[in-house]
Design a protein around this motif. Sequence first.
Motif: not given
Length: 353
Positions: A174-181, A294-302, A218-227
């Motif tokens: 899923p994370g790799a597919l997300a990279e394409l999308l 996650y993509l906005l609120d959580h990452r904003n805090r980070q 750079p790969d944080r979102i991909r790894l999160y999706l694949d966790s």
Amino acid sequence: MSRGRVFLALATLAQSALVVAGPVSAQAWATRAVCDVAAPQVHESAFAPATEAELAAVAAAMPNPEGRFWRVVSPQGAVSHLWGTMHSADRHVLDLPDLVQKRIGEARVVALEIDPVLSGRAAYAAQFERGDWFRTGQEVALADSGIDPHVLEWIRLRAEGLGWGRDAPERLTPGALAELLLSDPCNDFSSGVLPIQDGRIQMLAMIAGVPIQALEAPDRIRLYLDSPGNEAFAVDFLDVYGGYLNPETTREDRATSIALYLQGRIGMMLAWDRSYMADVLGDGGATLDRVNDYLLDHRNRQFVARIQDELETGGVLIAIGCFHLPGTAGMVALLRDAGYTVTRIPLPGETQP
């Protein structure tokens, strides 16, 4: 069903390098005629089934709905700046305001969502291997995963158009597919030639000798999706980003997206985004809300936690996707909550306060 719109502010930079030539027929709707916007202009038809007035009312209820450029002052008086980007190589988007360019060149450090420049030869070699991009040990029937059937077909067309094949959703994680999308199809034509706006900012900083601070890997979102444990979120993510591939996208949709961005109407863009996705997925916007948590609120805090020490010194230019700016958990509000004075800097062409 309302038509699709530009991939505005949530994608990361890394994806621009992943696009390869693919069969034209597989992504025939994403043509130069659709993608090349001659004149950014708001078209009422783009908002259907909502109206511009309805979405404007939603935007007006958000904290900090307007403005791309902000002055950030620490309690001790150190001055930094916050800029909302658009992840596009459109010429109007690449034409950064003079004041923003000036602040980039004067910055002590430029903070971006990621730093896509590779760290060395090992990292260069690893990008070609991508062993962890592929599923192993089991067959996956994505048709039974809960992904919207129409969206799954759009994902297959996109994967085919990028040269990965229609069966890529079954072969990739899923994370790799997300990279394409995450890559806007309209960036395909200039990939490897023109940067998206974030890349141009990085280039200007490099030319000026300003160091880059990455806010995440750079790969944080991909790894999160694949966790493990994030399978349901991965389905939501693919539904949302696959939903942006709507083949009914028109020039008017894209012209409207770019016009709203140039006008600094970011809250309006967010309201339109939710209305659009609610229409595509038929869920009242619930899926997009879960993804944005996650993509906005959580990452904003980070992001705030990552850059706070630099902000205490000052001289920082933070450049992140414009969707990260408005809202109760937006960067402007979070920085104010952390004790910073954050003031909008109106720019030519924007709606004025």
